[in-house]
Design a protein around this motif. Structure first.
Motif, PDB file in Angstrom:
ATOM      1  N   GLY A  75      12.440 -13.030  30.289  1.00 26.04           N
ATOM      2  CA  GLY A  75      13.489 -11.977  30.311  1.00 26.04           C
ATOM      3  C   GLY A  75      12.619 -10.658  30.349  1.00 26.04           C
ATOM      4  N   LEU A  76      13.288  -9.541  30.830  1.00 22.45           N
ATOM      5  CA  LEU A  76      12.682  -8.237  30.680  1.00 22.45           C
ATOM      6  C   LEU A  76      13.579  -7.379  30.113  1.00 22.45           C
ATOM      7  CD1 LEU A  76      10.911  -7.796  34.329  1.00 22.45           C
ATOM      8  CD2 LEU A  76       9.764  -8.659  31.918  1.00 22.45           C
ATOM      9  N   VAL A  77      12.865  -6.203  29.402  1.00 23.95           N
ATOM     10  CA  VAL A  77      13.660  -4.762  28.918  1.00 23.95           C
ATOM     11  C   VAL A  77      12.791  -3.901  29.320  1.00 23.95           C
ATOM     12  CG1 VAL A  77      14.130  -3.460  26.924  1.00 23.95           C
ATOM     13  CG2 VAL A  77      14.356  -5.882  26.756  1.00 23.95           C
ATOM     14  N   VAL A  78      13.504  -2.970  30.261  1.00 21.73           N
ATOM     15  CA  VAL A  78      12.979  -2.018  30.972  1.00 21.73           C
ATOM     16  C   VAL A  78      13.180  -0.798  30.030  1.00 21.73           C
ATOM     17  CG1 VAL A  78      14.877  -1.451  32.657  1.00 21.73           C
ATOM     18  CG2 VAL A  78      12.302  -0.620  33.170  1.00 21.73           C
ATOM     19  N   ALA A  79      12.022   0.184  29.527  1.00 20.43           N
ATOM     20  CA  ALA A  79      12.153   1.297  28.912  1.00 20.43           C
ATOM     21  C   ALA A  79      12.514   2.185  29.711  1.00 20.43           C
ATOM     22  CB  ALA A  79      10.979   1.381  27.892  1.00 20.43           C
ATOM     23  N   GLY A  80      13.840   2.376  30.181  1.00 18.86           N
ATOM     24  CA  GLY A  80      14.112   3.416  31.272  1.00 18.86           C
ATOM     25  C   GLY A  80      14.002   5.015  30.874  1.00 18.86           C
ATOM     26  N   PHE A  81      13.993   5.799  31.838  1.00 16.59           N
ATOM     27  CA  PHE A  81      14.358   7.320  31.828  1.00 16.59           C
ATOM     28  C   PHE A  81      15.546   7.455  31.223  1.00 16.59           C
ATOM     29  CE2 PHE A  81      11.278   6.867  35.680  1.00 16.59           C
ATOM     30  CZ  PHE A  81      10.129   7.149  34.845  1.00 16.59           C
ATOM     31  N   GLY A  82      15.683   8.789  30.549  1.00 15.72           N
ATOM     32  CA  GLY A  82      17.087   9.099  30.502  1.00 15.72           C
ATOM     33  C   GLY A  82      18.154   8.139  29.943  1.00 15.72           C
ATOM     34  N   ALA A  83      19.205   8.333  30.659  1.00 18.37           N
ATOM     35  CA  ALA A  83      20.374   7.341  30.501  1.00 18.37           C
ATOM     36  C   ALA A  83      20.218   5.955  31.054  1.00 18.37           C
ATOM     37  CB  ALA A  83      21.697   7.953  30.988  1.00 18.37           C
ATOM     38  N   GLY A  84      18.968   5.639  31.383  1.00 18.69           N
ATOM     39  CA  GLY A  84      18.807   4.235  31.816  1.00 18.69           C
ATOM     40  C   GLY A  84      18.131   4.243  33.355  1.00 18.69           C
ATOM     41  N   ASN A  85      17.312   5.065  33.722  1.00 17.72           N
ATOM     42  CA  ASN A  85      16.835   5.079  35.083  1.00 17.72           C
ATOM     43  C   ASN A  85      15.492   4.503  35.406  1.00 17.72           C
ATOM     44  OD1 ASN A  85      18.628   6.167  36.985  1.00 17.72           O
ATOM     45  ND2 ASN A  85      19.091   7.957  35.660  1.00 17.72           N
ATOM     46  N   THR A  86      15.251   4.194  36.603  1.00 15.86           N
ATOM     47  CA  THR A  86      13.784   3.519  36.881  1.00 15.86           C
ATOM     48  C   THR A  86      13.313   4.080  38.209  1.00 15.86           C
ATOM     49  OG1 THR A  86      15.048   1.657  37.728  1.00 15.86           O
ATOM     50  CG2 THR A  86      13.974   1.411  35.373  1.00 15.86           C
ATOM     51  N   GLY A  94      21.161   7.679  21.837  1.00 18.20           N
ATOM     52  CA  GLY A  94      22.347   7.727  22.812  1.00 18.20           C
ATOM     53  C   GLY A  94      22.529   6.434  23.651  1.00 18.20           C
ATOM     54  N   ALA A  95      23.565   6.378  24.275  1.00 16.56           N
ATOM     55  CA  ALA A  95      23.782   4.978  25.120  1.00 16.56           C
ATOM     56  C   ALA A  95      22.974   5.141  26.563  1.00 16.56           C
ATOM     57  CB  ALA A  95      25.299   4.930  25.234  1.00 16.56           C
ATOM     58  N   VAL A  96      23.092   3.956  27.160  1.00 22.83           N
ATOM     59  CA  VAL A  96      22.397   3.769  28.479  1.00 22.83           C
ATOM     60  C   VAL A  96      23.558   3.396  29.462  1.00 22.83           C
ATOM     61  CG1 VAL A  96      20.050   3.765  28.161  1.00 22.83           C
ATOM     62  CG2 VAL A  96      21.347   1.844  27.987  1.00 22.83           C
ATOM     63  N   ALA A  97      23.410   3.840  30.774  1.00 18.81           N
ATOM     64  CA  ALA A  97      24.608   3.432  31.702  1.00 18.81           C
ATOM     65  C   ALA A  97      24.058   3.534  33.280  1.00 18.81           C
ATOM     66  CB  ALA A  97      25.614   4.501  31.621  1.00 18.81           C
ATOM     67  N   GLY A  98      24.641   2.762  34.133  1.00 22.27           N
ATOM     68  CA  GLY A  98      23.955   2.970  35.452  1.00 22.27           C
ATOM     69  C   GLY A  98      24.555   3.887  36.323  1.00 22.27           C
ATOM     70  N   ALA A 132      21.705  -1.751  27.150  1.00 18.45           N
ATOM     71  CA  ALA A 132      21.552  -2.042  25.869  1.00 18.45           C
ATOM     72  C   ALA A 132      22.043  -1.160  24.727  1.00 18.45           C
ATOM     73  CB  ALA A 132      19.961  -2.412  25.404  1.00 18.45           C
ATOM     74  N   GLY A 133      23.041  -0.222  25.220  1.00 19.95           N
ATOM     75  CA  GLY A 133      23.746   0.612  24.058  1.00 19.95           C
ATOM     76  C   GLY A 133      22.753   1.557  23.600  1.00 19.95           C
ATOM     77  N   ASP A 134      22.645   1.784  22.144  1.00 20.36           N
ATOM     78  CA  ASP A 134      21.772   2.515  21.348  1.00 20.36           C
ATOM     79  C   ASP A 134      20.721   1.786  21.055  1.00 20.36           C
ATOM     80  OD1 ASP A 134      23.495   1.345  19.513  1.00 20.36           O
ATOM     81  OD2 ASP A 134      22.928   2.895  18.085  1.00 20.36           O
ATOM     82  N   LEU A 135      20.529   0.477  21.283  1.00 12.65           N
ATOM     83  CA  LEU A 135      19.300  -0.280  20.907  1.00 12.65           C
ATOM     84  C   LEU A 135      17.774   0.280  21.251  1.00 12.65           C
ATOM     85  CD1 LEU A 135      20.300  -4.098  20.844  1.00 12.65           C
ATOM     86  CD2 LEU A 135      20.743  -2.301  19.262  1.00 12.65           C
ATOM     87  N   SER A 136      17.012   0.397  20.486  1.00 12.28           N
ATOM     88  CA  SER A 136      15.432   0.283  20.826  1.00 12.28           C
ATOM     89  C   SER A 136      15.119  -0.515  21.915  1.00 12.28           C
ATOM     90  CB  SER A 136      14.508   0.519  19.657  1.00 12.28           C
ATOM     91  OG  SER A 136      14.535  -0.744  19.092  1.00 12.28           O
ATOM     92  N   HIS A 137      13.981  -0.420  22.619  1.00  5.55           N
ATOM     93  CA  HIS A 137      13.517  -1.471  23.413  1.00  5.55           C
ATOM     94  C   HIS A 137      13.114  -2.603  22.611  1.00  5.55           C
ATOM     95  CE1 HIS A 137      12.514   2.387  25.262  1.00  5.55           C
ATOM     96  NE2 HIS A 137      11.717   2.567  24.381  1.00  5.55           N
ATOM     97  N   TRP A 138      12.529  -2.371  21.376  1.00  7.84           N
ATOM     98  CA  TRP A 138      12.223  -3.521  20.685  1.00  7.84           C
ATOM     99  C   TRP A 138      13.482  -4.255  19.814  1.00  7.84           C
ATOM    100  CZ3 TRP A 138       8.184  -1.937  22.729  1.00  7.84           C
ATOM    101  CH2 TRP A 138       7.764  -0.544  22.704  1.00  7.84           C
ATOM    102  N   GLN A 139      14.509  -3.647  19.738  1.00  8.09           N
ATOM    103  CA  GLN A 139      15.614  -4.374  19.238  1.00  8.09           C
ATOM    104  C   GLN A 139      16.245  -5.109  20.493  1.00  8.09           C
ATOM    105  OE1 GLN A 139      18.313  -1.978  16.753  1.00  8.09           O
ATOM    106  NE2 GLN A 139      16.948  -2.339  14.924  1.00  8.09           N
ATOM    107  N   ALA A 140      16.242  -4.478  21.578  1.00  7.54           N
ATOM    108  CA  ALA A 140      16.802  -5.049  22.639  1.00  7.54           C
ATOM    109  C   ALA A 140      15.923  -6.189  23.264  1.00  7.54           C
ATOM    110  CB  ALA A 140      16.707  -4.057  23.713  1.00  7.54           C
ATOM    111  N   ARG A 141      14.768  -6.225  22.848  1.00 15.26           N
ATOM    112  CA  ARG A 141      13.847  -7.216  23.155  1.00 15.26           C
ATOM    113  C   ARG A 141      14.287  -8.491  22.414  1.00 15.26           C
ATOM    114  NH1 ARG A 141       8.793  -9.997  22.205  1.00 15.26           N
ATOM    115  NH2 ARG A 141       8.996  -9.530  20.285  1.00 15.26           N
TER     116      ARG A 141
END
Ligand SMILES: NC(=O)C[C@H](N)C(=O)O
Length: 333
Positions: free
Chosen positions: A231-242, A269-273, A290-299
């Motif tokens: 699985g992958l966690v993408v550490a997105g820009f801003g509110a969850g962009n790539t 903050g939260a992320v959204a599409g 993944a809400g307010d989880l850090s990349h590391w917690q989401a992983r």
């Protein structure tokens, strides 16, 4: 008086100066003796030296071993304090939350300054952690981090300073309590989802974090998949962009059944599409925000979902979404 257990794992709180740099060299009993002096805490504490590592040397199997030690300790005590290095404390705290669910109070603490520092912060942090888990106010708060007089929920917490004494923050949630010479105050009770990890889980599948940066292409995504990421966690820009090429690569992988979660590199903050060609495409393709989880917690959340049986046949995404909503990370659907 409640009966407590102190599990010592190492970290700066237990380090002394060495010729080649700081090394762990203080036992749990030595840490406890100093902490008792701070506010005169004289409660009963069983001390177990579980490990003697700086936390950058911990691994997921070792952290899962610590979760088993915490479970055992909780069977015979009313609260548990874990001393731990600060570098990966947010990950171990989160893993303990995944393993324990609603439990008696468990708090992690440590220090930014070594045991042999002339003005150490460890004794006060440990005194506060002991006072927290011993206090009736801590009931129902599950796993927390107690540091620099603040008590922070395990879910959503991050190391926020390299050397400053206020090492941790839960930027989207804030502290749930404070402990100082006046005593213990609780301001909130965190949302605590049911445990996801059973006691016999000894390792988790590989989940990679892929970064987003100006002009990122699909190289990191492809490398992670080639290395065997489940699985992958993408550490997105801003509110969850790539970026467009990363969006395209991830949409393609989602279509082929690879789980993807989205976090934000902003740190709060939260992320959204929201944006076409970025987060909106990922959300439409089935990525989980993944809400307010850090990349590391989401992983760790994704690895836990992928590494445990899906008894009800819900699918990885429904399980992750339910856990995130139960944790107060995303709105309840
Ligand atoms: N302040 C600390 O504890 C940092 C240390 N490198 C650790 O994580 O073990």
């Amino acid at each position: 008086m409640p009966r407590l257990t102190l599990l010592a794992t190492g970290g700066t709180i237990a380090t002394r100066a060495g010729a080649a740099g700081r090394v762990v060299g203080a036992t749990g009993a030595e840490l406890l003796a100093r902490a008792r002096d701070v506010w005169g805490f004289d409660g009963e504490v069983d001390v177990v030296d579980v490990a003697g590592l700086v936390s950058s040397a911990l691994t997921v199997p070792k952290a899962l071993g610590l979760a088993r030690a915490v479970r055992e300790a909780l069977a015979g005590s009313d609260g548990v304090v874990v001393t731990h290095g600060t570098d990966t404390m947010e990950e171990t705290a989160f893993l303990l939350a995944l393993a324990l669910g609603p439990s008696a109070p468990v708090t992690l603490t440590g220090a930014q300054r070594p045991f042999d520092d002339a003005a150490p912060d460890g004794p006060r942090n440990l005194a506060a952690a002991l006072a927290w888990v011993a206090a009736p106010a801590a009931a129902g708060t599950g796993v927390t981090i107690t540091f620099a007089d603040a008590v922070l929920p395990a879910i959503g917490v991050r190391k926020a300073r390299t050397l400053g004494l206020e090492a941790f923050a839960a930027p989207t949630r804030g502290p749930i309590g404070h402990v100082d010479e006046t005593g213990v105050r609780r301001h909130a009770r965190p949302e605590i989802p049911e445990a996801l990890l059973a006691a016999d889980v000894t390792d988790l599948p590989r989940v990679a974090v892929v970064p987003q940066y100006l002009g990122a292409d699909a190289t990191d995504v492809e490398a992670a998949v080639r290395a065997g990421a489940r699985g992958l966690v993408v550490a997105g820009f801003g509110a969850g962009n790539t970026t467009p090429p990363v969006t395209e690569a991830l949409v393609d992988l989602l279509g082929r059944g690879l789980p993807v979660m989205v976090t934000s590199r902003t740190g709060s903050g939260a992320v959204a599409g929201l944006y076409a060609g970025g987060g909106a495409d990922l959300a439409a393709a089935g990525a989980v925000m993944a809400g307010d989880l850090s990349h590391w917690q989401a992983r760790l959340l994704l690895a836990a979902v992928l590494g445990t049986p899906d008894a009800a046949g819900e699918g990885w995404d429904a399980r992750a979404r339910r856990w995130l909503a139960d944790a107060g990370a995303t709105p309840r659907g």
